[in-house]
Design a protein around this motif. Sequence first.
Motif, mmCIF file in Angstrom:
data_model
loop_
_atom_site.group_PDB
_atom_site.id
_atom_site.type_symbol
_atom_site.label_atom_id
_atom_site.label_comp_id
_atom_site.label_asym_id
_atom_site.label_seq_id
_atom_site.Cartn_x
_atom_site.Cartn_y
_atom_site.Cartn_z
ATOM 1 N N ALA A 157 0.818 -1.214 0.000
ATOM 2 C CA ALA A 157 0.000 0.000 0.000
ATOM 3 C C ALA A 157 0.854 1.268 0.000
ATOM 4 O O ALA A 157 0.514 2.254 -0.662
ATOM 5 C CB ALA A 157 -0.932 -0.010 1.215
ATOM 6 N N ALA A 158 1.965 1.248 0.739
ATOM 7 C CA ALA A 158 2.806 2.443 0.808
ATOM 8 C C ALA A 158 3.365 2.803 -0.557
ATOM 9 O O ALA A 158 3.537 3.997 -0.877
ATOM 10 C CB ALA A 158 3.948 2.225 1.800
ATOM 11 N N ARG A 159 3.620 1.798 -1.386
ATOM 12 C CA ARG A 159 4.202 2.074 -2.693
ATOM 13 C C ARG A 159 3.170 2.457 -3.740
ATOM 14 O O ARG A 159 3.515 2.699 -4.901
ATOM 15 C CB ARG A 159 5.055 0.881 -3.140
ATOM 16 N N ALA A 160 1.920 2.543 -3.320
ATOM 17 C CA ALA A 160 0.889 3.098 -4.195
ATOM 18 C C ALA A 160 0.833 4.618 -4.091
ATOM 19 O O ALA A 160 0.255 5.281 -4.962
ATOM 20 C CB ALA A 160 -0.479 2.505 -3.829
ATOM 21 N N THR A 161 1.412 5.181 -3.027
ATOM 22 C CA THR A 161 1.280 6.624 -2.800
ATOM 23 C C THR A 161 1.912 7.492 -3.887
ATOM 24 O O THR A 161 1.339 8.527 -4.236
ATOM 25 C CB THR A 161 1.867 7.014 -1.426
ATOM 26 N N PRO A 162 3.085 7.138 -4.470
ATOM 27 C CA PRO A 162 3.655 8.025 -5.491
ATOM 28 C C PRO A 162 2.732 8.274 -6.674
ATOM 29 O O PRO A 162 2.656 9.401 -7.184
ATOM 30 C CB PRO A 162 4.930 7.280 -5.925
ATOM 31 N N GLY A 163 2.024 7.237 -7.108
ATOM 32 C CA GLY A 163 1.133 7.417 -8.254
ATOM 33 C C GLY A 163 0.022 8.418 -7.983
ATOM 34 O O GLY A 163 -0.331 9.225 -8.853
ATOM 35 N N PHE A 164 -0.524 8.402 -6.778
ATOM 36 C CA PHE A 164 -1.603 9.326 -6.444
ATOM 37 C C PHE A 164 -1.076 10.743 -6.236
ATOM 38 O O PHE A 164 -1.717 11.715 -6.623
ATOM 39 C CB PHE A 164 -2.341 8.834 -5.193
ATOM 40 N N PRO A 186 1.451 11.804 -15.715
ATOM 41 C CA PRO A 186 0.875 11.161 -14.526
ATOM 42 C C PRO A 186 0.161 9.871 -14.880
ATOM 43 O O PRO A 186 -0.178 9.614 -16.037
ATOM 44 C CB PRO A 186 -0.104 12.219 -14.005
ATOM 45 N N MET A 187 -0.056 9.046 -13.875
ATOM 46 C CA MET A 187 -0.704 7.762 -14.097
ATOM 47 C C MET A 187 -2.131 7.944 -14.600
ATOM 48 O O MET A 187 -2.830 8.867 -14.201
ATOM 49 C CB MET A 187 -0.714 6.948 -12.800
ATOM 50 N N ARG A 188 -2.545 7.047 -15.479
ATOM 51 C CA ARG A 188 -3.910 7.073 -15.996
ATOM 52 C C ARG A 188 -4.848 6.430 -14.985
ATOM 53 O O ARG A 188 -4.422 5.728 -14.068
ATOM 54 C CB ARG A 188 -3.984 6.319 -17.327
ATOM 55 N N LEU A 192 -4.237 3.467 -12.133
ATOM 56 C CA LEU A 192 -4.532 3.633 -10.711
ATOM 57 C C LEU A 192 -5.489 2.549 -10.225
ATOM 58 O O LEU A 192 -5.372 2.072 -9.090
ATOM 59 C CB LEU A 192 -5.135 5.016 -10.456
ATOM 60 N N ALA A 193 -6.412 2.148 -11.082
ATOM 61 C CA ALA A 193 -7.337 1.067 -10.710
ATOM 62 C C ALA A 193 -6.575 -0.236 -10.494
ATOM 63 O O ALA A 193 -6.855 -0.985 -9.542
ATOM 64 C CB ALA A 193 -8.394 0.893 -11.806
ATOM 65 N N LEU A 194 -5.600 -0.526 -11.355
ATOM 66 C CA LEU A 194 -4.782 -1.724 -11.191
ATOM 67 C C LEU A 194 -3.964 -1.654 -9.900
ATOM 68 O O LEU A 194 -3.780 -2.664 -9.214
ATOM 69 C CB LEU A 194 -3.857 -1.898 -12.394
#
Length: 265
Positions: A157-164, A186-188, A192-194
């Motif tokens: 979960a912590a490594r999802a933060t950069p994309g947001f 930026p991420m599409r 982000l859903a993936l």
Amino acid sequence: MSETSQPARRTPTVAQLLDAVRFLTILPVPNAETAPAPDWLTRAMTFFPVVGVGIGVIAASVFVLGQSLFGPTLGALLAVTTSIAITGALHEDGLADSIDAFGGGWTVERRLEIMKDSRIGTYGTLALGLGVTLRVAALALLPLWAALAALVACHAAARATPGFVTRKMSYAGHVSGMKVSYADAPMRKDELALVLIAVGLAALPLLLVSPVALIAGLGLGTMLAAGMAAWSRRLIGGYTGDVLGATEQMFEIGFLLGVAAVLAQ
């Protein structure tokens, strides 16, 4: 004369996964087959939580061994140390640089200058020490089964933060002449859903253990990471690579503290 068969090229998905492993860890992976595209890091961010799962599994394995040999405190310390070693202290470096800059700089330009400085100051040293201590203490308080599930969920979960963060905030490094490719791409939404799906699967063991602990971890982790991002927006007008590392660290700390608040024995 028969033609020499050519090795099968990696699919874009595999290439992006390898890019994510290469960027986030010091683990040996095959070299890239082609020159990186300008948006390679943004595309690799889709697989950051997947790499986080791997880091979490390795750290959890070390925790099991360390606890059996030395007890929960040293087991937790060895687990955190392992995660730092695997990642080459990538995120810890971002946390130290960000806290040094925000604590010691009086202008945007000076804060960005401090971020680029390889030396570490008092604020950064304190941030690193407190960050490691809080993570170790939180893990040591958890039952073994909860600590293992929390490590996997936390690192994913912590490594999802950069994309947001890169999607919601502007890049601030250009003020001092810094330039990064991911700032322009930026991420599409589908990526982000993936990311969210990967985090959800990684968090499933902890969800089965204690839904309340998972909610507490995600809630406190998100609050601390969002607080760091908001602090960065106020002081430098956006984010930098160091800030992305700092938000990841703040999420880790908050997540483990939230889980420990519910499940501490």
